[in-house]
Design an enzyme around this catalytic site. Structure first.
Site, PDB file in Angstrom:
ATOM      1  CG  ASP A  97      -2.079   0.950   1.087  1.00 34.86           C
ATOM      2  OD1 ASP A  97      -2.141   1.658   0.065  1.00 34.86           O
ATOM      3  OD2 ASP A  97      -2.924   0.986   1.995  1.00 34.86           O
ATOM      4  CB  ALA A  98       3.322   2.336  -2.088  1.00 35.64           C
ATOM      5  CE  LYS A  99      -4.075   4.836  -0.144  1.00 40.89           C
ATOM      6  NZ  LYS A  99      -3.547   3.928   0.910  1.00 40.89           N
ATOM      7  NE  ARG A 100       6.164   5.214  -3.228  1.00 39.51           N
ATOM      8  CZ  ARG A 100       6.031   5.172  -1.908  1.00 39.51           C
ATOM      9  NH1 ARG A 100       4.915   5.553  -1.322  1.00 39.51           N
ATOM     10  NH2 ARG A 100       7.034   4.773  -1.143  1.00 39.51           N
ATOM     11  CB  THR A 124      -2.473   1.092  -3.394  1.00 39.13           C
ATOM     12  OG1 THR A 124      -1.446   1.619  -2.549  1.00 39.13           O
ATOM     13  CG2 THR A 124      -3.163  -0.066  -2.680  1.00 39.13           C
TER      14      THR A 124
END
Lengths: 284, 284
Positions: A97-100, A124
């Site tokens: 879960d890094a939302k890069r 993510t």
């Protein structure tokens, strides 16, 4: 070559679970504010909950905050999940879960970091930069992404709920739609390798229902149950696909802060199964 | 307490420059694919260009790709900029190009990582999650952010150009606007601490002009000149504020790949000054 969502569905069948264990070593939950303590916290949670986890979801922020040592701890945690999977004989997907989200040349470096170096199976990603920013992550069908669509935070509506012209998604019934639906429909059209899902917060049920109608086949990653207020039964009803899959429910503190995380994970897994069975009976 | 943009403007005056040196240790540009080599590449670039740098912008992805060692290298590079600043007697702001964006409790961890642990002064953030996702970064006026508004990549229009209802930004002249303009106007309304700027790609001049009209006072961080095709003169004309500031022009390979990076940085700094002077004469 197996696509990411075939891999996930195999695991979902193996453990009869839609529960995703969030590995969020928040500093206040640790014995001491150190990478070693974050590592220990996660390894314990992995060991206790592995039988009931359809996936594990370590959140990069809570490792990154410990700098280089945190990055080593994150790698160790992912390796430990792999070992636990081998021991059980059923591979558990790891969703970073890094939302890069960055321009293509930079996105390539993030993809290499997540999939090659850390050996995560899925990540993510933020959708704001458009299709070319996600391409480096999805070229290999074995690697999956969950794209931010409708997030669980209180302010998510600010931009995500804005009404946009439907453009290529316009139908006779519908000329305009919320931005999150436009993102969802776009993601579905890009999902040629069966490796693109959506982040759809469990805190906005009307949005979730709408996205399920728009994209009947996509997997959702739906955080926000428990701490953020989503009600399990309503969430499953709103997001489940017709085949009884299609929604992954991440939980972290609800489980890690209970007296017996193993038992709590088993209970929640079973609770979800009961709801799922009710829904399939109603649908028959 | 000095706000981030007062700090940046002091530096812009000190070095008469709007040039931002991008520290992007792409693997193909390094002697060998290692964190040590990335560190060396950046330290050399910092040393050679510090006199002409209004700011330095290390991109997290190109360090993260080396795991824990990369994270240590990133910290070393930021420390080296601080030392170089002390030596020169003029503090150079460090903008961590990380494009983070997450729910508030997670955003706090990213903010701690960037500002407390790495000692960056500013960070780039994704806007898709809305105001509450950026609040942990902007509460302290000394910390700055550049919020993604209109990005420089080929696919940026996919979502960012969608036409939305103007809502609270509706005027007699304008009922609807592109999403990027809505984001820009929102960011301006949140900028109570003089520490919020916008990422406005140098590759879309019409969008840049439009955003400058909508937000006459905000700072832009405008990547995309050189490698991505933006023309320096047109970019400065489109984005410059009336006070001759307000746009920071990041360049990396144009400088790092020249035979003499120091001289190349000086030349570009001067080129920008000439264009700026032309513009102010035309405006008189």
């Amino acid at each position: 070559m197996e696509s990411f969502f075939s891999f996930l569905e195999k695991r979902v069948d193996d453990c009869s679970s839609l529960l995703c264990i969030g590995l969020d070593p928040h500093i206040p939950d640790l014995k001491e504010p150190s990478a070693a303590s974050a590592r220990e916290f996660c390894l314990n949670l992995v060991k206790q909950t592995s039988h009931y986890a359809a996936a594990f979801k370590p959140n990069a922020a809570f490792f990154e905050v410990f700098g280089a040592d945190g990055w080593t701890a994150l790698k160790d945690v992912i390796d430990a999940i792999q070992e636990e999977s081998n021991r059980m004989g059923s591979m558990i997907p790891v969703i970073l879960d890094a939302k890069r989200g960055d321009v293509p040349s930079t996105a390539k470096a993030y993809a290499k970091s997540a999939f090659e170096n850390l050996s995560a199976h899925c990540i993510t990603l933020n959708s704001y930069l458009g299709k070319d920013s996600i391409e480096p992550f999805v070229q290999n069908p074995e690697n999956g992404i969950f794209l931010l669509c409708k997030t669980s935070n209180p302010g998510s509506g600010e931009f995500q709920d804005l009404i946009v012209d439907g453009g290529q998604w316009t139908t006779d019934d519908q000329r305009s739609m919320p931005l999150y639906e436009y993102v969802a429909r776009s993601a579905e059209s890009w999902n040629v390798n069966n490796n693109i899902g959506l982040v759809v917060g469990a805190t906005y049920l009307d949005a979730m229902k709408r996205i399920r109608v728009a994209t009947p086949g996509l997997w959702f990653l739906s955080p926000g149950i428990g701490a953020q207020g989503g009600e399990l039964e309503q969430v499953v009803k709103s997001g489940l696909r017709k085949d009884g899959k299609g929604i992954l429910l991440p939980m972290s503190r609800t489980i890690s802060q209970s007296d017996n995380p193993r038992q709590r994970a088993a209970e929640i897994r079973d609770e979800i199964l009961v709801i799922r069975d009710q829904i399939s009976r109603q649908r028959e």
